[in-house]
Design a protein around this motif. Structure first.
Motif, PDB file in Angstrom:
ATOM      1  N   GLN A   1      14.880  -2.551  -2.561  1.00 25.03           N
ATOM      2  CA  GLN A   1      15.917  -1.661  -2.038  1.00 25.03           C
ATOM      3  C   GLN A   1      16.502  -2.244  -0.754  1.00 25.03           C
ATOM      4  N   ARG A   2      15.666  -2.859   0.081  1.00 24.53           N
ATOM      5  CA  ARG A   2      16.139  -3.504   1.306  1.00 24.53           C
ATOM      6  C   ARG A   2      17.078  -4.667   0.978  1.00 24.53           C
ATOM      7  N   VAL A   3      16.769  -5.409  -0.089  1.00 21.92           N
ATOM      8  CA  VAL A   3      17.652  -6.501  -0.520  1.00 21.92           C
ATOM      9  C   VAL A   3      19.006  -5.937  -0.936  1.00 21.92           C
ATOM     10  N   ALA A   4      19.007  -4.835  -1.658  1.00 24.65           N
ATOM     11  CA  ALA A   4      20.272  -4.220  -2.080  1.00 24.65           C
ATOM     12  C   ALA A   4      21.092  -3.794  -0.862  1.00 24.65           C
ATOM     13  N   ILE A   5      20.421  -3.244   0.139  1.00 26.85           N
ATOM     14  CA  ILE A   5      21.114  -2.844   1.366  1.00 26.85           C
ATOM     15  C   ILE A   5      21.645  -4.080   2.091  1.00 26.85           C
ATOM     16  N   ALA A   6      20.829  -5.119   2.166  1.00 27.82           N
ATOM     17  CA  ALA A   6      21.251  -6.364   2.828  1.00 27.82           C
ATOM     18  C   ALA A   6      22.451  -6.978   2.116  1.00 27.82           C
TER      19      ALA A   6
ATOM     20  N   ILE B   1      21.023  -9.947   9.315  1.00 31.28           N
ATOM     21  CA  ILE B   1      20.715  -8.944   8.296  1.00 31.28           C
ATOM     22  C   ILE B   1      19.263  -9.034   7.850  1.00 31.28           C
ATOM     23  N   LEU B   2      18.745 -10.248   7.685  1.00 31.07           N
ATOM     24  CA  LEU B   2      17.335 -10.398   7.330  1.00 31.07           C
ATOM     25  C   LEU B   2      16.441  -9.772   8.402  1.00 31.07           C
ATOM     26  N   ARG B   3      16.808  -9.975   9.644  1.00 26.26           N
ATOM     27  CA  ARG B   3      16.029  -9.427  10.759  1.00 26.26           C
ATOM     28  C   ARG B   3      16.094  -7.892  10.763  1.00 26.26           C
ATOM     29  N   VAL B   4      17.290  -7.346  10.644  1.00 26.07           N
ATOM     30  CA  VAL B   4      17.467  -5.889  10.687  1.00 26.07           C
ATOM     31  C   VAL B   4      16.766  -5.202   9.516  1.00 26.07           C
ATOM     32  N   THR B   5      16.818  -5.809   8.342  1.00 25.49           N
ATOM     33  CA  THR B   5      16.213  -5.192   7.158  1.00 25.49           C
ATOM     34  C   THR B   5      14.733  -5.504   7.001  1.00 25.49           C
ATOM     35  N   GLY B   6      14.200  -6.352   7.874  1.00 22.12           N
ATOM     36  CA  GLY B   6      12.777  -6.682   7.797  1.00 22.12           C
ATOM     37  C   GLY B   6      12.431  -7.600   6.645  1.00 22.12           C
ATOM     38  N   LEU B   7      13.364  -8.429   6.234  1.00 24.47           N
ATOM     39  CA  LEU B   7      13.147  -9.321   5.096  1.00 24.47           C
ATOM     40  C   LEU B   7      13.023 -10.794   5.469  1.00 24.47           C
TER      41      LEU B   7
ATOM     42  N   ALA C   1      16.062  13.317   2.883  1.00 21.06           N
ATOM     43  CA  ALA C   1      17.017  12.266   3.241  1.00 21.06           C
ATOM     44  C   ALA C   1      18.173  12.866   4.039  1.00 21.06           C
ATOM     45  N   ALA C   2      18.644  14.016   3.636  1.00 20.83           N
ATOM     46  CA  ALA C   2      19.753  14.657   4.341  1.00 20.83           C
ATOM     47  C   ALA C   2      19.367  15.002   5.782  1.00 20.83           C
ATOM     48  N   LYS C   3      18.117  15.409   5.999  1.00 17.63           N
ATOM     49  CA  LYS C   3      17.657  15.767   7.345  1.00 17.63           C
ATOM     50  C   LYS C   3      17.727  14.593   8.316  1.00 17.63           C
ATOM     51  N   SER C   4      17.648  13.388   7.808  1.00 19.37           N
ATOM     52  CA  SER C   4      17.648  12.213   8.691  1.00 19.37           C
ATOM     53  C   SER C   4      19.067  11.767   9.042  1.00 19.37           C
ATOM     54  N   SER C   5      20.056  12.444   8.509  1.00 21.84           N
ATOM     55  CA  SER C   5      21.448  12.072   8.753  1.00 21.84           C
ATOM     56  C   SER C   5      21.984  12.739  10.016  1.00 21.84           C
ATOM     57  N   SER C   6      22.976  12.112  10.622  1.00 24.26           N
ATOM     58  CA  SER C   6      23.581  12.690  11.823  1.00 24.26           C
ATOM     59  C   SER C   6      24.579  13.796  11.481  1.00 24.26           C
TER      60      SER C   6
ATOM     61  N   GLU D   1      10.802   5.230   4.669  1.00 20.04           N
ATOM     62  CA  GLU D   1      11.022   3.903   5.255  1.00 20.04           C
ATOM     63  C   GLU D   1      12.484   3.474   5.087  1.00 20.04           C
ATOM     64  N   ILE D   2      13.044   3.711   3.913  1.00 21.97           N
ATOM     65  CA  ILE D   2      14.436   3.335   3.657  1.00 21.97           C
ATOM     66  C   ILE D   2      15.378   4.170   4.519  1.00 21.97           C
ATOM     67  N   MET D   3      15.087   5.446   4.678  1.00 25.22           N
ATOM     68  CA  MET D   3      15.929   6.289   5.535  1.00 25.22           C
ATOM     69  C   MET D   3      15.835   5.825   6.992  1.00 25.22           C
ATOM     70  N   ALA D   4      14.654   5.442   7.433  1.00 26.17           N
ATOM     71  CA  ALA D   4      14.497   4.915   8.796  1.00 26.17           C
ATOM     72  C   ALA D   4      15.298   3.624   8.949  1.00 26.17           C
ATOM     73  N   LEU D   5      15.304   2.796   7.914  1.00 26.39           N
ATOM     74  CA  LEU D   5      16.083   1.553   7.952  1.00 26.39           C
ATOM     75  C   LEU D   5      17.578   1.861   8.064  1.00 26.39           C
ATOM     76  N   LEU D   6      18.062   2.811   7.278  1.00 28.97           N
ATOM     77  CA  LEU D   6      19.482   3.158   7.343  1.00 28.97           C
ATOM     78  C   LEU D   6      19.852   3.690   8.731  1.00 28.97           C
ATOM     79  N   GLN D   7      18.965   4.482   9.324  1.00 27.07           N
ATOM     80  CA  GLN D   7      19.208   4.965  10.689  1.00 27.07           C
ATOM     81  C   GLN D   7      19.260   3.796  11.670  1.00 27.07           C
ATOM     82  N   LYS D   8      18.348   2.852  11.506  1.00 26.72           N
ATOM     83  CA  LYS D   8      18.302   1.676  12.381  1.00 26.72           C
ATOM     84  C   LYS D   8      19.589   0.855  12.243  1.00 26.72           C
ATOM     85  N   ILE D   9      20.035   0.669  11.020  1.00 22.32           N
ATOM     86  CA  ILE D   9      21.274  -0.086  10.778  1.00 22.32           C
ATOM     87  C   ILE D   9      22.443   0.622  11.448  1.00 22.32           C
TER      88      ILE D   9
END
Length: 123
Positions: free
Chosen positions: A48-53, A25-31, A104-109, A79-87
């Motif tokens: 925000q990345r910590v909250a996601i992690a 998780i640290l690796r994926v979130t860049g922390l 944010a909605a545009k980045s969703s599938s 950046e946070i939307m890109a992280l969520l896509q990566k996750i």
């Protein structure tokens, strides 16, 4: 690190038994390079990345994100939307996000528009 592990610790798990998941998780979130920092030493995006992690550490079937970019500037929000896509792509995490942000909605599938508590018909 302790902040991310808090849900597991409250559940009675030992930190040592979850180190592998924490590293992933640290690796994926860049922390990875921030694991020893206190919240005061982190930027808004890093917090925000910590909250996601912290939400990911328990390996949930679904990650619920309520306005994940709401308190962030547009660059940091992207950046946070890109992280969520990566996750979603890298670890296959299902994410359900609620947002008022068109960007944010545009980045969703998939987008399901809701107005006044009702799903709006598309097309």
């Amino acid at each position: 690190e302790e902040n991310i592990m808090l849900p597991l610790l409250l559940d009675g798990k030992k930190m040592g038994s979850c180190k592998g998941r924490l590293e992933q998780i640290l690796r994926v979130t860049g922390l990875s390079d921030r694991r020893s920092h206190t919240p005061r030493e982190l930027s808004g995006a890093q917090q925000q990345r910590v909250a996601i992690a912290r939400a990911l550490i328990g390996n949930p079937e679904i990650l619920f994100a309520d306005e994940p970019t709401g308190n962030l500037d547009s660059r940091t929000g992207a950046e946070i939307m890109a992280l969520l896509q990566k996750i979603n792509q890298d670890i296959g995490q299902t994410i359900i996000m609620v947002t008022h942000s068109q960007e944010a909605a545009k980045s969703s599938s998939r987008v399901i528009p809701v107005q006044d508590g009702m799903i709006i018909q598309i097309g």
